[in-house]
Design an enzyme around this catalytic site. Structure first.
Site, mmCIF file in Angstrom:
data_model
loop_
_atom_site.group_PDB
_atom_site.id
_atom_site.type_symbol
_atom_site.label_atom_id
_atom_site.label_comp_id
_atom_site.label_asym_id
_atom_site.label_seq_id
_atom_site.Cartn_x
_atom_site.Cartn_y
_atom_site.Cartn_z
ATOM 1 N N ARG A 132 -4.633 17.991 -13.944
ATOM 2 C CA ARG A 132 -4.814 16.607 -14.166
ATOM 3 C C ARG A 132 -3.681 15.762 -13.853
ATOM 4 O O ARG A 132 -3.620 14.461 -13.338
ATOM 5 C CB ARG A 132 -5.076 16.482 -15.841
ATOM 6 C CG ARG A 132 -5.423 14.986 -16.122
ATOM 7 C CD ARG A 132 -5.718 15.003 -17.559
ATOM 8 N NE ARG A 132 -4.780 15.338 -18.685
ATOM 9 C CZ ARG A 132 -5.025 15.547 -19.777
ATOM 10 N NH1 ARG A 132 -6.394 15.233 -20.205
ATOM 11 N NH2 ARG A 132 -4.184 16.062 -20.793
ATOM 12 N N ARG A 176 4.426 21.879 -24.851
ATOM 13 C CA ARG A 176 3.283 21.421 -25.797
ATOM 14 C C ARG A 176 2.525 22.675 -26.358
ATOM 15 O O ARG A 176 2.150 22.509 -27.579
ATOM 16 C CB ARG A 176 2.179 20.467 -25.003
ATOM 17 C CG ARG A 176 2.974 19.171 -24.678
ATOM 18 C CD ARG A 176 2.499 18.401 -23.224
ATOM 19 N NE ARG A 176 0.851 18.124 -23.434
ATOM 20 C CZ ARG A 176 0.350 17.753 -22.357
ATOM 21 N NH1 ARG A 176 0.996 17.858 -21.347
ATOM 22 N NH2 ARG A 176 -1.005 17.425 -22.547
ATOM 23 N N LYS A 224 -10.659 18.359 -25.557
ATOM 24 C CA LYS A 224 -10.897 17.646 -26.699
ATOM 25 C C LYS A 224 -11.363 16.219 -26.246
ATOM 26 O O LYS A 224 -12.355 15.792 -26.667
ATOM 27 C CB LYS A 224 -9.753 17.586 -27.763
ATOM 28 C CG LYS A 224 -9.392 18.734 -27.982
ATOM 29 C CD LYS A 224 -8.082 18.834 -29.225
ATOM 30 C CE LYS A 224 -6.858 18.121 -28.598
ATOM 31 N NZ LYS A 224 -6.240 19.125 -27.547
ATOM 32 N N ARG A 269 -2.803 17.242 -36.322
ATOM 33 C CA ARG A 269 -1.750 18.167 -35.603
ATOM 34 C C ARG A 269 -0.750 18.805 -36.457
ATOM 35 O O ARG A 269 0.036 19.856 -35.946
ATOM 36 C CB ARG A 269 -1.210 17.339 -34.512
ATOM 37 C CG ARG A 269 -1.910 17.511 -33.195
ATOM 38 C CD ARG A 269 -1.141 16.746 -31.992
ATOM 39 N NE ARG A 269 -1.475 17.141 -30.814
ATOM 40 C CZ ARG A 269 -2.283 16.578 -29.976
ATOM 41 N NH1 ARG A 269 -2.883 15.509 -30.269
ATOM 42 N NH2 ARG A 269 -2.362 16.981 -28.636
ATOM 43 N N ARG A 298 0.043 10.858 -15.661
ATOM 44 C CA ARG A 298 0.467 11.310 -16.899
ATOM 45 C C ARG A 298 1.953 12.159 -16.706
ATOM 46 O O ARG A 298 1.827 13.432 -16.577
ATOM 47 C CB ARG A 298 -0.513 11.803 -17.860
ATOM 48 C CG ARG A 298 -1.404 11.172 -18.779
ATOM 49 C CD ARG A 298 -2.113 11.726 -19.528
ATOM 50 N NE ARG A 298 -1.761 12.690 -20.883
ATOM 51 C CZ ARG A 298 -2.477 13.196 -21.580
ATOM 52 N NH1 ARG A 298 -3.707 12.913 -21.785
ATOM 53 N NH2 ARG A 298 -1.949 14.014 -22.532
HETATM 54 P P1 B4P Z 1 -8.545 17.811 -22.287
HETATM 55 O O1 B4P Z 1 -8.250 18.873 -23.085
HETATM 56 O O2 B4P Z 1 -9.746 16.917 -22.707
HETATM 57 O O3 B4P Z 1 -7.090 16.909 -22.588
HETATM 58 P P2 B4P Z 1 -6.719 16.507 -24.188
HETATM 59 O O4 B4P Z 1 -7.350 17.128 -25.360
HETATM 60 O O5 B4P Z 1 -6.898 15.115 -24.114
HETATM 61 O O6 B4P Z 1 -5.253 16.890 -23.992
HETATM 62 P P3 B4P Z 1 -3.926 16.703 -24.950
HETATM 63 O O7 B4P Z 1 -3.879 17.691 -26.205
HETATM 64 O O8 B4P Z 1 -2.736 17.049 -24.128
HETATM 65 O O9 B4P Z 1 -3.716 15.367 -25.180
HETATM 66 P P4 B4P Z 1 -3.506 14.303 -26.380
HETATM 67 O O10 B4P Z 1 -3.688 13.064 -25.788
HETATM 68 O O11 B4P Z 1 -3.945 14.541 -27.562
HETATM 69 O O12 B4P Z 1 -8.477 17.810 -20.835
HETATM 70 C C1 B4P Z 1 -7.494 18.322 -20.061
HETATM 71 C C2 B4P Z 1 -7.939 18.400 -18.603
HETATM 72 O O13 B4P Z 1 -8.689 19.712 -18.368
HETATM 73 C C3 B4P Z 1 -8.700 17.305 -17.923
HETATM 74 O O14 B4P Z 1 -8.126 17.039 -16.708
HETATM 75 C C4 B4P Z 1 -10.082 17.951 -17.856
HETATM 76 O O15 B4P Z 1 -10.800 17.429 -16.899
HETATM 77 C C5 B4P Z 1 -9.910 19.179 -17.898
HETATM 78 N N1 B4P Z 1 -11.171 20.089 -18.474
HETATM 79 C C6 B4P Z 1 -11.602 19.698 -19.645
HETATM 80 N N2 B4P Z 1 -12.670 20.553 -19.721
HETATM 81 C C7 B4P Z 1 -12.628 21.296 -19.043
HETATM 82 C C8 B4P Z 1 -13.391 22.543 -18.347
HETATM 83 N N3 B4P Z 1 -14.337 23.145 -19.401
HETATM 84 N N4 B4P Z 1 -13.162 23.295 -17.130
HETATM 85 C C9 B4P Z 1 -12.245 22.662 -16.358
HETATM 86 N N5 B4P Z 1 -11.541 21.642 -16.732
HETATM 87 C C10 B4P Z 1 -11.771 21.155 -17.796
HETATM 88 O O16 B4P Z 1 -1.912 14.285 -26.564
HETATM 89 C C11 B4P Z 1 -0.921 13.901 -25.897
HETATM 90 C C12 B4P Z 1 0.407 13.968 -26.586
HETATM 91 O O17 B4P Z 1 0.332 12.790 -27.378
HETATM 92 C C13 B4P Z 1 0.890 14.996 -27.342
HETATM 93 O O18 B4P Z 1 1.570 16.036 -26.793
HETATM 94 C C14 B4P Z 1 1.803 14.538 -28.708
HETATM 95 O O19 B4P Z 1 2.992 14.177 -28.175
HETATM 96 C C15 B4P Z 1 1.123 12.945 -28.693
HETATM 97 N N6 B4P Z 1 0.327 13.213 -29.857
HETATM 98 C C16 B4P Z 1 -1.076 12.794 -29.956
HETATM 99 N N7 B4P Z 1 -1.638 12.982 -31.135
HETATM 100 C C17 B4P Z 1 -0.677 13.318 -31.992
HETATM 101 C C18 B4P Z 1 -0.627 13.588 -33.375
HETATM 102 N N8 B4P Z 1 -1.762 13.638 -34.190
HETATM 103 N N9 B4P Z 1 0.601 14.040 -34.109
HETATM 104 C C19 B4P Z 1 1.778 13.905 -33.326
HETATM 105 N N10 B4P Z 1 1.913 13.533 -31.948
HETATM 106 C C20 B4P Z 1 0.464 13.385 -31.412
#
Ligand code: B4P
Length: 193
Positions: A128, A146, A14, A89, A134
């Site tokens: 990552r 998660r 995402k 979420r 992180r």
């Molecule tokens: P991404 O998948 O881009 O990571 P993300 O969506 O940002 O992950 P996440 O859901 O954990 O994070 P968030 O900050 O929202 O990438 C992951 C990895 O994969 C990267 O290293 C990337 O390079 C790699 N990658 C991507 N595409 C690829 C491909 N095609 N091939 C190979 N590799 C690839 O959430 C973090 C925390 O914040 C949550 O756990 C929660 O505690 C809190 N939080 C955030 N929003 C919230 C909400 N609305 N409500 C409650 N808690 C919340």
């Protein structure tokens, strides 16, 4: 306005894809994960509370993230549209978002849901974790927690948007560029409707 919910489990891509899509479609990127990490960085009380939950792989309370999004919508009244990344979420967050957008005379255009197999998600996040520092990406137990939170609280949103006829699944496996092309084509098609 073009308002996209980019959906999918942790590690689905995402954040990665949002950064590319906002440039092409001139949208504002709202990531609750990034907003929470900024609060942690700034050492605010909210950030410190959120950190405990995030480091354990748990969601932070709905009221906290809804408040953040409300503020960002207020700050960006001239926007041509938004990509919501990692929000909503929970069902409560989804209902709050609908209400906030309705107050602005707009609504969600569609949910694009990145679909990726579980073992690939774990692999990506741990990878990552090695580079990013992180805390929530460094421990396999937290990563799996998660994914459990996602199944228990977030996956239901698929139905929520399906019922509104706004759900679209997208294959999230393959290279970052391949996934990007799929998402970009879906958004371009929605823009023409
Ligand atoms: P991404 O998948 O881009 O990571 P993300 O969506 O940002 O992950 P996440 O859901 O954990 O994070 P968030 O900050 O929202 O990438 C992951 C990895 O994969 C990267 O290293 C990337 O390079 C790699 N990658 C991507 N595409 C690829 C491909 N095609 N091939 C190979 N590799 C690839 O959430 C973090 C925390 O914040 C949550 O756990 C929660 O505690 C809190 N939080 C955030 N929003 C919230 C909400 N609305 N409500 C409650 N808690 C919340």
């Amino acid at each position: 306005m073009l308002n996209i919910v980019l959906f999918g489990p942790p590690g689905a891509g995402k954040g990665t894809q949002s950064k590319k899509l906002v440039e092409e479609f001139k949208l504002i990127h709202l990531s609750t994960g990034d907003l929470l990490r900024s609060e942690i960085q700034a050492g605010t009380e909210l950030g410190m509370e959120a950190k405990k939950l995030m480091d354990a792989g748990k969601l932070v309370p709905d009221a906290v993230v809804i408040g953040m999004i409300r503020q960002k919508l207020q700050d960006n009244k001239q926007a041509e549209g938004f990509i919501f990344d990692g929000f909503p979420r929970t069902q409560k967050q989804a209902e709050a978002l609908d209400e906030l957008l309705e107050n602005e005379g707009t609504s969600i255009t569609m949910m694009l849901a990145l679909e990726v197999e579980e073992e690939e998600l774990v692999k990506r996040l741990l990878e990552r974790g090695k580079e990013s520092g992180r805390a929530d990406d460094q421990n396999e137990e937290v990563v799996r927690e998660r994914l459990v939170e996602y199944e228990n609280k977030t996956a239901v949103l698929r139905n929520y948007y399906q019922q509104q006829d706004k759900f679209q699944g997208v294959n999230g496996q393959g290279s970052i560029e391949e996934v990007y092309q799929r998402l970009s084509a879906s958004i371009a098609a929605a823009k023409q409707d």
